[in-house]
Design an enzyme around this catalytic site. Structure first.
Site, PDB file in Angstrom:
ATOM      1  N   GLY A   1       2.396   2.115  10.788  1.00 29.56           N
ATOM      2  CA  GLY A   1       3.362   3.206  10.642  1.00 29.56           C
ATOM      3  C   GLY A   1       4.090   3.581  11.926  1.00 29.56           C
ATOM      4  O   GLY A   1       4.760   4.607  11.967  1.00 29.56           O
TER       5      GLY A   1
ATOM      6  N   HIS B   1      -9.490   0.837   5.081  1.00 27.30           N
ATOM      7  CA  HIS B   1      -8.203   1.077   5.759  1.00 27.30           C
ATOM      8  C   HIS B   1      -8.460   2.006   6.946  1.00 27.30           C
ATOM      9  O   HIS B   1      -9.306   2.900   6.882  1.00 27.30           O
ATOM     10  CB  HIS B   1      -7.208   1.706   4.784  1.00 27.30           C
ATOM     11  CG  HIS B   1      -5.816   1.752   5.330  1.00 27.30           C
ATOM     12  ND1 HIS B   1      -5.412   2.706   6.239  1.00 27.30           N
ATOM     13  CD2 HIS B   1      -4.741   0.946   5.121  1.00 27.30           C
ATOM     14  CE1 HIS B   1      -4.145   2.481   6.551  1.00 27.30           C
ATOM     15  NE2 HIS B   1      -3.713   1.427   5.897  1.00 27.30           N
TER      16      HIS B   1
ATOM     17  N   ASN C   1       0.869  -1.182   0.000  1.00 28.11           N
ATOM     18  CA  ASN C   1       0.000   0.000   0.000  1.00 28.11           C
ATOM     19  C   ASN C   1       0.904   1.229   0.000  1.00 28.11           C
ATOM     20  O   ASN C   1       1.492   1.565   1.024  1.00 28.11           O
ATOM     21  CB  ASN C   1      -0.887  -0.023   1.253  1.00 28.11           C
ATOM     22  CG  ASN C   1      -1.701   1.258   1.413  1.00 28.11           C
ATOM     23  OD1 ASN C   1      -1.803   2.062   0.488  1.00 28.11           O
ATOM     24  ND2 ASN C   1      -2.279   1.441   2.601  1.00 28.11           N
TER      25      ASN C   1
HETATM   26  C1  PEP Z   1      -0.798   0.116   6.079  1.00 28.13           C
HETATM   27  O1  PEP Z   1      -0.937   1.313   5.969  1.00 28.13           O
HETATM   28  O2  PEP Z   1      -1.649  -0.648   5.598  1.00 28.13           O
HETATM   29  C2  PEP Z   1       0.364  -0.387   6.787  1.00 28.13           C
HETATM   30  C3  PEP Z   1       0.364  -1.624   7.172  1.00 28.13           C
HETATM   31  O3  PEP Z   1       1.391   0.512   7.006  1.00 28.13           O
HETATM   32  P1  PEP Z   1       2.848   0.186   7.647  1.00 28.13           P
HETATM   33  O4  PEP Z   1       3.311  -1.105   7.049  1.00 28.13           O
HETATM   34  O5  PEP Z   1       3.683   1.349   7.233  1.00 28.13           O
HETATM   35  O6  PEP Z   1       2.634   0.086   9.107  1.00 28.13           O
END
Ligand code: PEP
Length: 253
Positions: free
Chosen positions: A175, A99, A12
């Site tokens: 994140g 999401h 993503n």
């Molecule tokens: C996401 O936004 O779906 C996600 C999993 O982000 P990250 O891997 O950066 O935590």
């Protein structure tokens, strides 16, 4: 590791990527050898502006593309929205719906997420429905109840294994560099499979791919991907680095 469900690793890109970043996907395609291709499905979900170009550039590589969101509507006077059929027309196979950034920043509730998932299926896309608890909900011991409630509200009634992917993404792990323990992920994925069984029947539920997402990195992917009922990953930040995305995919193979 022997898997009964073919894993999916989806990147993503969120609101990252200009045309020059198509090179990241090119590097993923180049680095994806035959063994990896045979073992794992890969998908990249870029910003909508790059979807058609990315789909064209990945044609013939076996790497799929997806949207990051779609409208619940099929067409019409919805300025700024993108219909699922438009994503499909641009070459997408998947679309992420629900999401946590959409749920939180855009106020999307379960009914909206379900309507978007239904619109995706009507356009022959596979929705990747995201669910996940907040830190406060986990600390209150409500994580499983919250996630099962989101599933009950978000998953279209007639979903089959081929027309649905579920991504468990704890909001507090996205994140942040934080991840749940392997035990917490296992408990949640078993609960998700059981809830899908209640909603869709055991046969459909047993084939639905359940992804884990939230700070998946090359360094933790092997542990997370070996957890029971984890059938792949939804990857944010690390999907913007080809070598990291490929390392995560290899951890699923
Ligand atoms: C996401 O936004 O779906 C996600 C999993 O982000 P990250 O891997 O950066 O935590």
């Amino acid at each position: 590791m022997a898997r009964s469900i073919r894993p999916l690793v989806a990147g993503n890109w969120k609101m990252n990527g200009l045309k020059s970043e198509l090179a990241i996907a090119g590097a993923v395609a180049t680095g994806c050898d035959a063994a990896l291709r045979q073992a794992v499905d890969l998908a990249i979900c870029p910003p909508a502006t790059l979807l058609a170009a990315l789909s064209d550039s990945l044609a013939g590589t076996g790497i799929a593309t997806g949207g990051q969101d779609c409208s619940r509507e099929a067409s019409g006077a919805f300025t700024g929205e993108i219909a699922a059929a438009m994503l499909a027309d641009a070459g997408a196979r998947y679309v992420i719906v629900g999401h946590s950034e959409r749920r939180t920043l855009h106020g999307e509730d379960d009914a909206t997420v379900r309507a978007k998932a239904e619109a995706a299926v009507a356009a022959q896309l596979v929705p990747i429905i995201c669910v996940g608890e907040t830190r406060a909900e986990r600390e209150a011991g409500r994580a499983v109840a919250v996630v099962c409630g989101q599933l009950a509200g978000s998953v279209p009634a007639a979903s089959g294994a081929a027309s649905l992917v579920v991504a468990y993404e704890p909001v507090w792990a996205i994140g942040t560099g934080l991840t749940p323990t392997a035990g917490d992920v296992a408990e949640m994925h078993v609960a998700i499979r059981a809830e899908l069984g209640r909603l869709l029947g055991q046969e459909a539920a047993s084939g639905v791919r359940l992804l884990y997402g939230g700070s998946v990195k090359p360094g933790n992917a092997a542990e997370l991907m070996s957890v029971r009922d984890v059938d792949g990953a939804l990857v944010g930040g690390a999907s913007l680095v080809a070598a990291d995305f490929l390392a995560i995919a290899r951890a699923c193979a």
